[in-house]
Design an enzyme around this catalytic site. Structure first.
Site, PDB file in Angstrom:
ATOM      1  N   LYS A  46      -6.433 -42.389   0.784  1.00  0.00           N
ATOM      2  CA  LYS A  46      -5.914 -41.472  -0.248  1.00  0.00           C
ATOM      3  C   LYS A  46      -6.447 -40.080   0.074  1.00  0.00           C
ATOM      4  O   LYS A  46      -7.584 -39.735  -0.226  1.00  0.00           O
ATOM      5  CB  LYS A  46      -6.382 -41.930  -1.640  1.00  0.00           C
ATOM      6  CG  LYS A  46      -5.424 -41.602  -2.732  1.00  0.00           C
ATOM      7  CD  LYS A  46      -5.529 -40.364  -3.513  1.00  0.00           C
ATOM      8  CE  LYS A  46      -6.664 -39.550  -3.843  1.00  0.00           C
ATOM      9  NZ  LYS A  46      -6.305 -38.094  -3.810  1.00  0.00           N
ATOM     10  N   GLU A  92     -22.976 -25.706  -7.142  1.00  0.00           N
ATOM     11  CA  GLU A  92     -22.382 -25.574  -5.806  1.00  0.00           C
ATOM     12  C   GLU A  92     -21.203 -24.610  -5.962  1.00  0.00           C
ATOM     13  O   GLU A  92     -20.219 -24.936  -6.633  1.00  0.00           O
ATOM     14  CB  GLU A  92     -21.885 -26.940  -5.313  1.00  0.00           C
ATOM     15  CG  GLU A  92     -21.260 -26.870  -3.928  1.00  0.00           C
ATOM     16  CD  GLU A  92     -20.630 -28.180  -3.466  1.00  0.00           C
ATOM     17  OE1 GLU A  92     -20.028 -28.894  -4.297  1.00  0.00           O
ATOM     18  OE2 GLU A  92     -20.710 -28.469  -2.268  1.00  0.00           O
ATOM     19  N   PHE A 102     -10.474 -32.036  -0.056  1.00  0.00           N
ATOM     20  CA  PHE A 102      -9.503 -31.095   0.522  1.00  0.00           C
ATOM     21  C   PHE A 102     -10.043 -30.344   1.729  1.00  0.00           C
ATOM     22  O   PHE A 102      -9.282 -29.794   2.513  1.00  0.00           O
ATOM     23  CB  PHE A 102      -9.042 -30.081  -0.545  1.00  0.00           C
ATOM     24  CG  PHE A 102     -10.035 -28.974  -0.790  1.00  0.00           C
ATOM     25  CD1 PHE A 102     -10.081 -27.866   0.061  1.00  0.00           C
ATOM     26  CD2 PHE A 102     -10.940 -29.026  -1.843  1.00  0.00           C
ATOM     27  CE1 PHE A 102     -11.004 -26.847  -0.146  1.00  0.00           C
ATOM     28  CE2 PHE A 102     -11.867 -28.018  -2.041  1.00  0.00           C
ATOM     29  CZ  PHE A 102     -11.896 -26.926  -1.193  1.00  0.00           C
ATOM     30  N   GLU A 136      -4.812 -34.461  -2.685  1.00  0.00           N
ATOM     31  CA  GLU A 136      -3.422 -34.087  -3.008  1.00  0.00           C
ATOM     32  C   GLU A 136      -3.130 -32.621  -2.671  1.00  0.00           C
ATOM     33  O   GLU A 136      -1.987 -32.191  -2.680  1.00  0.00           O
ATOM     34  CB  GLU A 136      -3.102 -34.402  -4.481  1.00  0.00           C
ATOM     35  CG  GLU A 136      -3.950 -33.693  -5.526  1.00  0.00           C
ATOM     36  CD  GLU A 136      -5.258 -34.421  -5.851  1.00  0.00           C
ATOM     37  OE1 GLU A 136      -5.913 -34.927  -4.922  1.00  0.00           O
ATOM     38  OE2 GLU A 136      -5.628 -34.452  -7.044  1.00  0.00           O
ATOM     39  N   ARG A 137      -4.198 -31.859  -2.361  1.00  0.00           N
ATOM     40  CA  ARG A 137      -3.967 -30.449  -1.988  1.00  0.00           C
ATOM     41  C   ARG A 137      -3.572 -30.308  -0.525  1.00  0.00           C
ATOM     42  O   ARG A 137      -2.990 -29.312  -0.129  1.00  0.00           O
ATOM     43  CB  ARG A 137      -5.231 -29.633  -2.222  1.00  0.00           C
ATOM     44  CG  ARG A 137      -5.780 -29.822  -3.615  1.00  0.00           C
ATOM     45  CD  ARG A 137      -6.767 -28.761  -3.981  1.00  0.00           C
ATOM     46  NE  ARG A 137      -7.471 -29.125  -5.195  1.00  0.00           N
ATOM     47  CZ  ARG A 137      -6.927 -29.220  -6.392  1.00  0.00           C
ATOM     48  NH1 ARG A 137      -5.647 -28.956  -6.553  1.00  0.00           N
ATOM     49  NH2 ARG A 137      -7.635 -29.563  -7.447  1.00  0.00           N
ATOM     50  N   SER A 197     -16.667 -34.180  -4.561  1.00  0.00           N
ATOM     51  CA  SER A 197     -17.713 -33.503  -5.341  1.00  0.00           C
ATOM     52  C   SER A 197     -18.653 -34.538  -5.977  1.00  0.00           C
ATOM     53  O   SER A 197     -18.275 -35.705  -6.161  1.00  0.00           O
ATOM     54  CB  SER A 197     -17.056 -32.633  -6.409  1.00  0.00           C
ATOM     55  OG  SER A 197     -16.265 -33.458  -7.238  1.00  0.00           O
ATOM     56  N   CYS A 209     -19.213 -28.745   3.020  1.00  0.00           N
ATOM     57  CA  CYS A 209     -20.344 -29.405   2.353  1.00  0.00           C
ATOM     58  C   CYS A 209     -21.634 -29.128   3.103  1.00  0.00           C
ATOM     59  O   CYS A 209     -22.717 -29.366   2.580  1.00  0.00           O
ATOM     60  CB  CYS A 209     -20.110 -30.892   2.223  1.00  0.00           C
ATOM     61  SG  CYS A 209     -20.165 -31.717   3.803  1.00  0.00           S
TER      62      CYS A 209
END
Ligand code: NAD
Length: 499
Positions: free
Chosen positions: A173, A384, A149, A176-177, A226, A281
């Protein structure tokens, strides 16, 4: 309620599964749309269309494919504001930061304009009598990109650019957020001349991802997200015989040496620790000052800078430094981790938990938090956090600071602030982390290098974008050719040298 579907065969189509995920405006906490989650049948349709389209696209010469990239890049640039707005409204980051998100993706497309040079093969003439040997790079076929995201435009562009320029078709893909930027990019790619079907955007969740991982036609999976999911995807893709590169989470440290310019180091920590609400990240989440004096002087500089930070919705304009985190669940998790830091004995110097923004009381905002005297056994050090929380671990010496980083599970990025070239050089040589900054807090390589971490920050071989991405999205075929004029060679059953 607005519904976001998929981009299949060059058209926006509604989802048919009846399954949806909510897309929030993180600044208000409201659901602003819902995104369809693809069924296996929808994924099949996308893969079938991609497989058909890929044949013609692979046969299109590399220079023509590069021209599509050139036009695509021009269109991204021309639509920068529209794309940045789509990023901000679904992700929550400020508009200048969202433009940076698009810009760093665009830079990867710019390198893809040079795809013909990246795709050149190798040739050895007269490798033996009448024998020429050559190696060529060929696309894999249909490949998949799965995005997180936190960079709604940049990471889809990192995935699609090299894959498409190399002659593959891609099933993308998005998270979805934040699904809208990917669909907008697919439309621009079509306008740039990308044939229908070569890029498919299939929205979905775990079910869709599992469909991708098990699909027999999909040859490779490039994932960013993640660490636990990266590890899962790497294992399942590999078990199904796919090529996979899966980039995961991070815990990035910055060492501050006693000889560093502490004002510059503090400025760098503010940007790298709190920018984009810490949801990068490559965010620096751990400051490691060397020596008590350095630590005290650093904290003294960080506190007033943190207190000046303005948190708010992207619509509030340019003086907002960062926006909300992505979901209520993320906000709750960050607050819980801060509480665990306090419980485990860390010194919470600035507490951002109670931030409320007038008119945006239901937004997912987290104020900036600063911890001092964090130790490696604490949960806030091991996890994290992915929020605006900076931890300080005091080190007695450079060797102790370096060892802390070496012993950490993650290895995405790291940085050292120092005035001493020997220390900087030693650090760059010995640290077991993939991307190193020297007096530079977020060392994301420019797009003509490649991006990737070590240890639990990346699974699989080869990095993202740049030369490595062209290797990942192509396979090498070597041809040994012999022409007989002037050559006398009888049959032989031996495996022999070509002389
Ligand atoms: P995430 O792992 O939750 O999701 C990433 C993708 O995986 C999404 O598309 C999601 O739909 C899918 N997914 C989620 N759960 C799944 C499951 N159980 N099975 C299969 N697919 C699943 O990550 P996120 O929260 O979207 O992104 C944040 C994470 O990404 C952070 O850990 C961050 O460090 C990392 N990240 C890494 C890099 C890098 O290059 N190393 C870059 C950006 C972000």
């Amino acid at each position: 309620m607005r519904e976001i579907g998929h981009w299949i065969d060059g058209k926006e189509v509604a989802g048919t599964s009846g399954r949806f995920a909510d897309v929030y405006n993180p600044a208000t906490g409201e659901v602003q749309a819902r995104v369809a989650l693809a069924t296996p049948a929808e994924l099949d349709a996308a893969v079938e269309s991609a497989a058909k389209a890929q044949i013609g696209w692979a046969a299109t010469n590399p220079q023509r494919r590069a021209r599509v990239m050139m036009k695509f890049g021009e269109l991204i640039n021309a639509n920068m504001d529209m794309l940045a707005e789509l990023v901000s409204v679904e992700h929550g980051k400020t508009l200048p930061d969202a433009r940076g998100d698009v810009q760093r993706g665009l830079e990867v497309i710019e390198v893809c304009m040079g795809a013909p040079a990246m795709l050149k093969g190798e040739y050895t003439g007269d490798a033996g009598p009448g024998i020429d040997l050559y190696a060529m790079r060929q696309p894999l076929g249909v490949v998949a990109g799965i995005a997180p995201f936190n960079f709604p435009a940049m990471i889809p562009l990192w995935k699609m650019g090299p894959a498409l320029a190399a002659g593959n078709a891609m099933i993308l893909k998005p998270s979805e957020r934040v699904p809208s930027a990917s669909i907008a990019l697919a439309k621009l790619a079509q306008e740039a001349g990308l044939p229908d079907g070569v890029l498919q955007v299939v929205n979905g969740d775990k079910e869709t991802v599992d469909g991708i991982l098990d699909h027999p036609v999909i040859q490779a999976v490039g994932f960013v997200g993640s660490t636990p999911i990266a590890q899962y995807i790497y294992a399942r893709a590999a078990a199904n015989g796919k090529r996979a590169q899966c980039f995961g989470g991070a815990k990035n440290h910055m060492i501050i040496m006693p000889d560093a310019d502490l004002d510059k180091a503090a400025d760098a920590l503010i940007g790298a620790g709190f920018g984009a609400a810490g949801e990068r990240c490559m965010a620096i989440s751990v400051a490691v000052p060397v020596g008590e004096k350095t630590a005290d002087a650093l904290i003294e500089r960080l506190v007033p800078r943190i207190e000046k930070l303005k948190v708010g919705p992207y619509t509030a304009g340019d003086d907002v430094d960062y926006g909300p985190v992505i979901t209520k669940a993320a906000q709750d998790r960050i607050n819980r981790l801060i509480a665990s830091g306090v419980d485990q004995g860390a010194d919470l110097v600035v507490d951002g938990r109670d931030l409320k923004i007038q008119g945006y009381e239901d937004g997912f905002f987290c104020g900036p938090s600063l911890f001092d005297r964090v130790t490696p056994d604490m949960e806030i050090y091991r996890e994290e956090i992915f929020g605006p929380v900076l931890s300080t671990v005091r080190a007695d010496s450079y060797e102790d600071a370096l060892q802390l980083i070496i012993d950490n599970d993650y290895g995405n990025g790291t940085s050292i602030f120092t005035a001493d070239g020997d220390t900087a050089r030693d650090f760059a040589n010995r640290v077991n982390v993939g991307m190193v900054g020297i007096n530079f807090p977020i060392p994301v390589p420019l797009s003509y290098y490649s991006f990737g971490g070590w240890k639990k920050s990346a699974f699989g071989d080869l990095n993202q974008y740049g030369p490595d991405a062209f290797r990942f999205y192509t396979k090498t075929k070597t041809v040994t050719a012999r022409w007989f004029s002037g050559i006398k060679d009888g049959a032989s059953l031996n495996f022999k040298a070509l002389d």
